[in-house]
Design an enzyme around this catalytic site. Structure first.
Site, PDB file in Angstrom:
ATOM      1  N   HIS A 121       0.812  -1.215   0.000  1.00  0.00           N
ATOM      2  CA  HIS A 121       0.000   0.000   0.000  1.00  0.00           C
ATOM      3  C   HIS A 121       0.852   1.276   0.000  1.00  0.00           C
ATOM      4  O   HIS A 121       0.339   2.351  -0.309  1.00  0.00           O
ATOM      5  CB  HIS A 121      -0.986  -0.002   1.183  1.00  0.00           C
ATOM      6  CG  HIS A 121      -0.379   0.289   2.514  1.00  0.00           C
ATOM      7  ND1 HIS A 121      -0.044  -0.693   3.432  1.00  0.00           N
ATOM      8  CD2 HIS A 121      -0.051   1.467   3.121  1.00  0.00           C
ATOM      9  CE1 HIS A 121       0.444  -0.139   4.516  1.00  0.00           C
ATOM     10  NE2 HIS A 121       0.461   1.168   4.361  1.00  0.00           N
ATOM     11  N   ASP A 151       0.361  -7.714   1.665  1.00  0.00           N
ATOM     12  CA  ASP A 151       0.746  -6.296   1.689  1.00  0.00           C
ATOM     13  C   ASP A 151       2.265  -6.131   1.686  1.00  0.00           C
ATOM     14  O   ASP A 151       2.802  -5.238   2.349  1.00  0.00           O
ATOM     15  CB  ASP A 151       0.128  -5.585   2.895  1.00  0.00           C
ATOM     16  CG  ASP A 151       0.067  -4.066   2.685  1.00  0.00           C
ATOM     17  OD1 ASP A 151       0.301  -3.622   1.544  1.00  0.00           O
ATOM     18  OD2 ASP A 151      -0.201  -3.330   3.651  1.00  0.00           O
ATOM     19  N   SER A 225       4.700   2.664   7.926  1.00  0.00           N
ATOM     20  CA  SER A 225       4.376   1.502   7.101  1.00  0.00           C
ATOM     21  C   SER A 225       5.549   1.109   6.222  1.00  0.00           C
ATOM     22  O   SER A 225       6.131   1.952   5.526  1.00  0.00           O
ATOM     23  CB  SER A 225       3.165   1.800   6.214  1.00  0.00           C
ATOM     24  OG  SER A 225       1.998   1.928   6.975  1.00  0.00           O
TER      25      SER A 225
END
Length: 468
Positions: A121, A151, A225
């Site tokens: 993402h 992911d 992230s």
């Protein structure tokens, strides 16, 4: 005079007798009475640990782990070209030009040659990916491959020298309560380190038992992230991926993809260009008091097998409905995310040792994992490898059988004369011989490219449909 002396003598004798009686009767009884009263007033005995706590010996030292990690964690900038929604002004003055949208995150260098692992993402829909190292050097990165299910994404930069990197640790051996560091770039604050402990393992946030995160209480915020979760040795045991939050900021829980899963995904992307999943082939649910009562067992931990998929490793190894899976290799299985998480570290043709309980007896069953025989195609639903009789029915030598429609699209396909059992023969012009072909065709499609699906209808005609 004699009478007075006699009275004094009697008085003295009476006093002595009184004192003796007090000593003999009263004082002998008082200790017993007092003892009873003291016992009744004592508190209930509580076990107490009197071991001295030497905090100097147990306090973790994060300095070495932080120094080892900082130079290997990079700042990722994703630039995507997007078009704003059409407004009334566009009708009068013309469509506004697309604009650049910039997103940021983190990444971890995993080899001296410039391979970097991050979250899917973080770089999704990117037209341009920029990497800034801890020494402020900037490079343009190339996307190598991604896996949306976990992911995880792999990118690469070309540097003039060997780069600092982090080695993958063993996330299976990480323990709940163990100290960890989260390293990344929250809110564009480069090279930020936070500390916490592992709060839980095999966490599933989807509710579909498809995920297996490490949960920590190390502070993680937007921008973290794709960054590193490391232990006190500086080993990479996870890729920070998500937070649990009401407002988008950290409120106490963060989640990381375990390093054993990330490493397997990266290796597959490097070697095959996509992820090679090995499946066991069981369907079921985690045991608890309620399910244990329903199936008539006193076991409340383990995975209850309600069904076994045909033509899978589990079926071929003899696993049956009603079996309870307790372990795979040396990993205890208490819920489906334990099972799914461990299997994501394995590949087709890998052999695993499954410990099952059948009729109260424990058995050891070796199982060879196989490639998935079914997958999901968006806008259709579940498809599976076609049998020879399926292909013969439609007079073709390739295609995937529509096993179950997504309920959102079922009415549409039925109007088009397509039903469950029909064959999907091509995606974006690529022939489909197995579910691997379908997955590859979808993953290699450009984001702006329509999804083109060729299907054989009831009349045996091949019809092409385009979806955006």
């Amino acid at each position: 005079m004699k009478k007075i002396l006699s009275l004094v003598g009697v008085s003295v004798l009476g006093g002595l007798l009184t004192l003796g009686g007090y000593k003999l009767f009263i004082e002998k009884q008082q200790p017993e009475q007092l003892a009873v009263e003291q016992v009744s007033d004592l508190p209930v005995y509580v076990p107490t640990n009197t071991t001295l706590n030497n905090s100097a010996e147990i306090t973790p030292n994060f300095v070495e782990a932080a120094e080892k990690s900082l130079d290997a964690v990079v700042h990722v900038k994703n630039t995507a070209i997007v078009s704003a929604p059409i407004t009334m002004g566009d009708y009068f003055f013309g469509r506004s030009q697309p604009r650049a949208q910039v997103g940021t995150g983190s990444g971890v260098i995993i080899s001296p040659t410039g391979y970097i692992v991050t979250n899917n993402h973080v770089i999704q829909n990117a037209n341009e990916i920029s990497i800034t190292l801890n020494n402020n050097k900037t490079y343009m990165a190339e996307l190598v491959g991604t896996d949306e299910a976990t992911d995880i994404a792999l990118i690469k930069i070309e540097a003039d020298e060997d780069l600092p990197f982090l080695a993958f640790g063993d996330s299976d051996s990480a323990k709940i309560g163990e100290w960890v560091l989260a390293v990344g770039n929250p809110f564009n604050l480069n090279s930020t380190v936070t500390a916490g402990i592992i709060s839980a393992k095999s966490r599933d946030l989807s509710g579909r038992n498809t995920q297996s995160f490490i949960q920590t209480d190390a502070a993680v915020n937007p921008g973290n992230s794709g960054g590193a979760l490391v232990n006190t040795n500086g080993d990479l045991i996870g890729i920070n991926t998500a937070i649990s939050s009401r407002d988008g900021s950290y409120i106490g829980y963060s989640f990381a993809v375990p390093s054993n899963i990330a490493r397997k995904i990266v290796n597959d992307i490097m070697e095959y260009g996509n992820v090679q999943n090995g499946i066991l082939g069981v369907v079921g649910s985690a045991l608890n008091s309620q399910t244990a009562e329903q199936i008539g067992t006193d076991m409340t931990e383990g995975f209850y097998v309600s069904d076994v998929t045909e033509d899978t490793g589990a079926e071929k190894a003899g696993i049956k409905s009603g079996d309870i899976i307790k372990k795979i290799d040396n990993v205890e299985i208490n819920k489906f995310s334990d099972l799914a998480g461990y299997l994501k570290t394995k590949s087709p043709n890998d052999e695993v040792i499954v410990t099952i309980v059948r009729d109260g007896n424990e058995e050891i069953v070796p199982v060879t994992l196989l490639k998935p025989s079914q997958t999901v195609i968006e806008t259709i639903g579940m498809v599976k490898n076609a049998t020879k009789s399926d292909l013969k029915k439609y007079d073709t030598d390739y295609g995937l059988k529509i096993y179950e429609f997504d309920e959102r699209y079922e009415a549409y396909w039925n109007r088009e004369g397509i039903e469950e059992g029909s064959l999907v023969t091509r995606i974006n012009g690529k022939k489909l011989y197995s579910v691997d072909d379908a997955q590859n065709a979808i993953k290699t499609r450009n984001m702006n490219e329509p999804l083109q699906i060729e299907v054989i209808n009831k009349q045996g005609e091949k019809v092409v449909y385009n979806f955006r």
